[in-house]
Design a protein around this motif. Structure first.
Motif, PDB file in Angstrom:
ATOM      1  N   ILE A 267     -18.861  13.372  36.799  1.00  0.00           N
ATOM      2  CA  ILE A 267     -18.816  14.285  37.473  1.00  0.00           C
ATOM      3  C   ILE A 267     -20.272  14.826  37.749  1.00  0.00           C
ATOM      4  O   ILE A 267     -21.199  14.731  36.962  1.00  0.00           O
ATOM      5  CB  ILE A 267     -18.006  15.558  37.030  1.00  0.00           C
ATOM      6  N   SER A 268     -20.510  15.357  39.026  1.00  0.00           N
ATOM      7  CA  SER A 268     -21.909  16.056  39.480  1.00  0.00           C
ATOM      8  C   SER A 268     -21.497  16.923  40.715  1.00  0.00           C
ATOM      9  O   SER A 268     -20.806  16.720  41.452  1.00  0.00           O
ATOM     10  CB  SER A 268     -22.844  14.901  39.633  1.00  0.00           C
ATOM     11  N   LEU A 269     -22.526  17.774  40.656  1.00  0.00           N
ATOM     12  CA  LEU A 269     -22.306  18.667  41.831  1.00  0.00           C
ATOM     13  C   LEU A 269     -23.129  18.248  42.946  1.00  0.00           C
ATOM     14  O   LEU A 269     -24.186  17.875  42.840  1.00  0.00           O
ATOM     15  CB  LEU A 269     -22.981  20.171  41.133  1.00  0.00           C
ATOM     16  N   LEU A 270     -22.574  18.367  44.280  1.00  0.00           N
ATOM     17  CA  LEU A 270     -23.179  18.105  45.438  1.00  0.00           C
ATOM     18  C   LEU A 270     -23.992  19.107  46.010  1.00  0.00           C
ATOM     19  O   LEU A 270     -25.067  19.031  46.679  1.00  0.00           O
ATOM     20  CB  LEU A 270     -22.091  17.327  46.441  1.00  0.00           C
ATOM     21  N   ASP A 271     -23.180  20.197  45.700  1.00  0.00           N
ATOM     22  CA  ASP A 271     -23.919  21.583  45.886  1.00  0.00           C
ATOM     23  C   ASP A 271     -23.095  22.685  45.025  1.00  0.00           C
ATOM     24  O   ASP A 271     -22.115  22.066  44.385  1.00  0.00           O
ATOM     25  CB  ASP A 271     -23.834  21.800  47.589  1.00  0.00           C
ATOM     26  N   PRO A 272     -23.505  23.867  44.970  1.00  0.00           N
ATOM     27  CA  PRO A 272     -22.832  24.640  44.096  1.00  0.00           C
ATOM     28  C   PRO A 272     -21.196  24.680  44.072  1.00  0.00           C
ATOM     29  O   PRO A 272     -20.583  25.107  43.223  1.00  0.00           O
ATOM     30  CB  PRO A 272     -23.478  26.186  44.239  1.00  0.00           C
ATOM     31  N   ASP A 273     -20.726  24.316  45.441  1.00  0.00           N
ATOM     32  CA  ASP A 273     -19.171  24.665  45.539  1.00  0.00           C
ATOM     33  C   ASP A 273     -18.332  23.227  45.779  1.00  0.00           C
ATOM     34  O   ASP A 273     -17.349  23.213  46.058  1.00  0.00           O
ATOM     35  CB  ASP A 273     -19.067  25.537  46.625  1.00  0.00           C
ATOM     36  N   THR A 274     -19.163  22.263  45.570  1.00  0.00           N
ATOM     37  CA  THR A 274     -18.554  20.791  45.858  1.00  0.00           C
ATOM     38  C   THR A 274     -18.924  20.043  44.652  1.00  0.00           C
ATOM     39  O   THR A 274     -19.762  19.696  44.326  1.00  0.00           O
ATOM     40  CB  THR A 274     -19.058  20.096  47.003  1.00  0.00           C
ATOM     41  N   LEU A 275     -17.723  19.567  43.849  1.00  0.00           N
ATOM     42  CA  LEU A 275     -17.949  18.768  42.716  1.00  0.00           C
ATOM     43  C   LEU A 275     -17.399  17.188  43.029  1.00  0.00           C
ATOM     44  O   LEU A 275     -16.434  17.067  43.419  1.00  0.00           O
ATOM     45  CB  LEU A 275     -16.893  19.242  41.697  1.00  0.00           C
TER      46      LEU A 275
ATOM     47  N   PRO B 196     -30.492  28.380  39.348  1.00  0.00           N
ATOM     48  CA  PRO B 196     -29.847  28.244  38.148  1.00  0.00           C
ATOM     49  C   PRO B 196     -29.537  26.768  37.962  1.00  0.00           C
ATOM     50  O   PRO B 196     -29.397  25.887  38.712  1.00  0.00           O
ATOM     51  CB  PRO B 196     -28.527  28.862  38.399  1.00  0.00           C
ATOM     52  N   PRO B 197     -29.254  26.505  36.455  1.00  0.00           N
ATOM     53  CA  PRO B 197     -29.187  25.128  36.117  1.00  0.00           C
ATOM     54  C   PRO B 197     -27.863  24.625  36.844  1.00  0.00           C
ATOM     55  O   PRO B 197     -26.786  25.585  37.078  1.00  0.00           O
ATOM     56  CB  PRO B 197     -28.973  24.922  34.806  1.00  0.00           C
ATOM     57  N   PRO B 198     -27.310  23.423  37.299  1.00  0.00           N
ATOM     58  CA  PRO B 198     -25.986  23.146  37.617  1.00  0.00           C
ATOM     59  C   PRO B 198     -24.997  23.336  36.765  1.00  0.00           C
ATOM     60  O   PRO B 198     -25.037  23.194  35.284  1.00  0.00           O
ATOM     61  CB  PRO B 198     -26.114  21.530  37.709  1.00  0.00           C
TER      62      PRO B 198
END
Length: 181
Positions: A139-147, A53-55
């Motif tokens: 902001i950016s997602l490092l992984d799906p659960d870390t912003l 899925p997209p970020p």
């Protein structure tokens, strides 16, 4: 026209759906792009990529010091984040606008009108209630659960922290709500 509305303890929301139609259309377009890559190149990458899925930075996030949660929503393709929970109630006493210096920090906007600047990167402003100032931020997602949340002064003096997701992204909740029982 969608209007951003603050609800204390519940966060911001758009009067119309949180741009769900836009997100669904974007997913369809991304699927088309990945399908074309697969057909043109026949690569295994395209097979795996079209399942991703997209970020999505929307949802509920716990700040690094674990003293507050931020509710992030997409409203008219702008990302906003508000304080949705705090360990200790506070007041925005350092706000330079005296009309706002008595408002509670619960429900207060922190991430301000961020727009996508690249895939998986949103830029705008962040408000720091500890000193009453706004900063350029991303902001950016490092992984799906870390912003990764980063604020900058003068464009190059930057600092930040990582927030942890505490629930599924809004897009997953919207899909779950529309799924048949």
């Amino acid at each position: 026209r969608r209007i951003l509305v603050g609800l204390v303890g519940q966060g911001f929301h758009c009067e119309e759906e949180f741009a769900v139609q836009f997100k669904n259309r974007l997913r369809g377009e991304l699927f088309g792009v990945f399908a074309a890559l697969f057909l043109a190149n026949g690569t295994a990458f395209a097979q795996k990529a079209d399942n991703l899925p997209p970020p999505d930075p929307t949802g509920e996030w716990l700040v690094a010091k674990k003293v507050a949660r931020m509710r992030i929503v997409d409203c008219d393709n702008r990302v906003w984040g508000i304080v949705s929970w705090e360990a200790r109630p506070g007041i925005d006493q350092k706000n330079p606008d005296k009309r706002l210096s008595t408002r509670p920090t619960l429900g207060m906007p922190i991430l301000l009108g961020m727009t996508a600047s690249k895939p998986n990167k949103w830029e705008g402003e962040i408000y720091n209630s500890e000193n009453g100032r706004k900063y350029d931020a991303s902001i950016s997602l490092l992984d799906p659960d870390t912003l990764k949340v980063q604020g900058c002064v003068l464009g190059f003096l930057c600092g930040g922290e990582n927030w942890t997701r505490v629930g599924p992204p809004d897009s997953e909740r919207a899909n779950e709500a529309s799924a048949p029982p």
